[in-house]
Design a protein around this motif. Sequence first.
Motif, PDB file in Angstrom:
ATOM      1  N   ALA A 127      27.062  36.976 -98.898  1.00  0.00           N
ATOM      2  CA  ALA A 127      26.189  37.373 -97.785  1.00  0.00           C
ATOM      3  C   ALA A 127      25.315  38.538 -98.241  1.00  0.00           C
ATOM      4  N   ALA A 128      24.137  38.674 -97.636  1.00  0.00           N
ATOM      5  CA  ALA A 128      23.248  39.781 -97.998  1.00  0.00           C
ATOM      6  C   ALA A 128      22.500  40.240 -96.761  1.00  0.00           C
ATOM      7  N   VAL A 129      22.196  41.523 -96.720  1.00  0.00           N
ATOM      8  CA  VAL A 129      21.365  42.021 -95.625  1.00  0.00           C
ATOM      9  C   VAL A 129      19.922  42.080 -96.095  1.00  0.00           C
ATOM     10  N   LEU A 145      21.788  39.844 -91.413  1.00  0.00           N
ATOM     11  CA  LEU A 145      22.683  39.321 -92.442  1.00  0.00           C
ATOM     12  C   LEU A 145      22.325  37.856 -92.698  1.00  0.00           C
ATOM     13  N   LEU A 147      23.704  34.408 -94.878  1.00  0.00           N
ATOM     14  CA  LEU A 147      24.700  33.799 -95.743  1.00  0.00           C
ATOM     15  C   LEU A 147      24.565  32.296 -95.653  1.00  0.00           C
ATOM     16  N   GLY A 167      30.103  35.271 -90.692  1.00  0.00           N
ATOM     17  CA  GLY A 167      28.962  36.182 -90.573  1.00  0.00           C
ATOM     18  C   GLY A 167      29.005  36.968 -89.269  1.00  0.00           C
ATOM     19  N   TYR A 170      31.565  39.693 -89.576  1.00  0.00           N
ATOM     20  CA  TYR A 170      31.074  40.772 -90.447  1.00  0.00           C
ATOM     21  C   TYR A 170      30.081  41.667 -89.692  1.00  0.00           C
ATOM     22  N   ALA A 171      29.139  41.034 -88.979  1.00  0.00           N
ATOM     23  CA  ALA A 171      28.148  41.818 -88.224  1.00  0.00           C
ATOM     24  C   ALA A 171      28.823  42.651 -87.150  1.00  0.00           C
ATOM     25  N   SER A 175      28.355  46.019 -89.047  1.00  0.00           N
ATOM     26  CA  SER A 175      27.086  46.508 -88.477  1.00  0.00           C
ATOM     27  C   SER A 175      27.269  46.984 -87.042  1.00  0.00           C
ATOM     28  N   ASP A 228      20.476  37.869 -85.847  1.00  0.00           N
ATOM     29  CA  ASP A 228      21.183  38.927 -86.570  1.00  0.00           C
ATOM     30  C   ASP A 228      21.961  38.365 -87.747  1.00  0.00           C
ATOM     31  N   VAL A 229      22.386  37.108 -87.603  1.00  0.00           N
ATOM     32  CA  VAL A 229      23.139  36.424 -88.659  1.00  0.00           C
ATOM     33  C   VAL A 229      22.459  35.079 -88.900  1.00  0.00           C
ATOM     34  N   ALA A 291      26.563  43.102-101.644  1.00  0.00           N
ATOM     35  CA  ALA A 291      26.685  41.836-100.932  1.00  0.00           C
ATOM     36  C   ALA A 291      28.157  41.435-100.866  1.00  0.00           C
TER      37      ALA A 291
END
Lengths: 343, 343
Positions: A127-129, A145, A147, A167, A170-171, A175, A228-229, A291
């Motif tokens: 995953a990457a922002v 984010l 992915l 995802g 994770y957010a 975040s 957001d994802v 990431a």
Amino acid sequence: MATIALDAMGGDHGAAPAVRAAARISLERKAAVVVVGDQHQIESALRRTRYDAAFLSIVHTDQVVDMAESPRKALDAKPEASILVGARLVADGRADALVSAGNTGASILACARTFERLPGVNRTALAAVYPTERRRGSNDDPFALMLDVGATLDADADTLVAFAHMGAAYAARISKNPRPRVALLSNGEEPFKGSPAIVEAHRRLAADTHLNFVGNVEGVDLPRGKADVVVTDGFTGNVVLKMLEGISETVVDLARYAYRSKLVWRIGLGLLRGGIVQLKQLTDWKQYGGAPILGFDHLFIKAHGRSNDRALGNAIKVAHRAVESDLCREMGERLATALGDAD
Amino acid sequence: MATIALDAMGGDHGAAPAVRAAARISLERKAAVVVVGDQHQIESALRRTRYDAAFLSIVHTDQVVDMAESPRKALDAKPEASILVGARLVADGRADALVSAGNTGASILACARTFERLPGVNRTALAAVYPTERRRGSNDDPFALMLDVGATLDADADTLVAFAHMGAAYAARISKNPRPRVALLSNGEEPFKGSPAIVEAHRRLAADTHLNFVGNVEGVDLPRGKADVVVTDGFTGNVVLKMLEGISETVVDLARYAYRSKLVWRIGLGLLRGGIVQLKQLTDWKQYGGAPILGFDHLFIKAHGRSNDRALGNAIKVAHRAVESDLCREMGERLATALGDAD
């Protein structure tokens, strides 16, 4: 207290940036760092910096996977490679999460050989922002984010659904965005647009009440930050993420060209300097903590090969926050619920 | 002299922009335009503009496919839809190429039902130009060509190879770049990166002496303009192209924000105005002549639904240049040679 295993050997700049990052984190006395790599190099770098020995330890190994090596061959030939030693520290419970700036493929493979997959996860995601126009979450975060961005090139519907849940978790945890808007990247907003895998994933995510699924987004929606994802296969995600890098570089080139071309443009750019610095910080997002690889029972954060000590320090902090917020257990529970509902 | 069939009915702004574009082209007396659509509307618009009747004629039909209609259903229900009538004019030899600002799916389907495919072409491509840092060809052109951007979502190796040759022919004839650098878009530069279709297409293109194949490009290379012709499947191309649109819009938003925020930024932007106008023209590339559909024995140019008369005039000029330079025959010959060599 959380302990982070840090592979000090794989990055482009040798052990020094990793050691400086670990030293700085040790002085904050919130998390412990186990630095994995060549003891001689690590101690030599430590002699040039302040650190708290109660929060920093060393695990020695003299094997390392180079950037250009084939992951499979390198890991087979080097059972004591620093990335494998780091992963084993985590699997054995001597550390809680892993950070490395080394060879991406070898890192993911080392995790795959050492960690367990979360229930229902067949494929893992990198995953990457990336920066967007919109702010989100309690951090007022401009980053969305995406992915996968390169671990799983071709994703079926099951995989896309699992990525959506991972995802979202994770957010929510990292975040601090408790109900992130999750979307599938496709070639149109309508539910019938995209590959059969995307259409099927859309159908299942739309019926999933545990997720704030906002449907498909298109390329035009990515910089706007409509989601957001953003969930996609690793091929598309990799192309898109690298394109964002290329555009940042092009903007810098254009500004340089304008600066050299005309005095009046030079003055104009001078007056805009405050804004340009803000923009540059935003587009220089590769420095923001690395990431994560999602889908294993432990978190691995892949920092960029060119990472300096600040970037590696950020990666360690993200790993620490993931451990403190019990991210992997949350992901496992979300996946179990989603899969249970689907049966 | 070349004759271009212009579907006047499908765009967002009715017949008026198409009629004004045709009128202006007629006054240049280089190509004839057959305007297809509602005779009453067309004549009404013609009364408000100057034109040369020797270079402009009307073919009446009162059926039209709307933007929101399902292509297949609409064409089945409306055998005299303006896009079908226009395509038949070309197939029957009464015109040489077709231009429309209407429903993209219906336009491609109308061509598929009316034109022949070039030998060896199983799937057609929608191509689009996008702005890059680099200049190329005898026109000193900042635009690179990408195909496919949405006609063929999932492309096999045969299709990618055919797209490479069609794109190279288009760049040679339309962008006057006799030996364009052709590349495959992938998730890495190495020949083994990407889907099996990309890897196989890479192998075949690398062995093809008729093409200036420069290997794989990554997302980061797109804005730099490392390739003149970027070959990809329609899903990836669509996402990438729309993302470029989104980023243009974001840049405009950021400039607006800076303008409103601080007096000193407003003055800075004022001093940069000349550069910003240049940049805006470059990023406003949707006005540059539309997107060709490649793979048929006749050329179709899809103009954007929002096209004004200038954009439609540019699309007619590109169609004219394609006819004058015998583009479709060139593409057919290149494909025959490439396929002959492969046997």
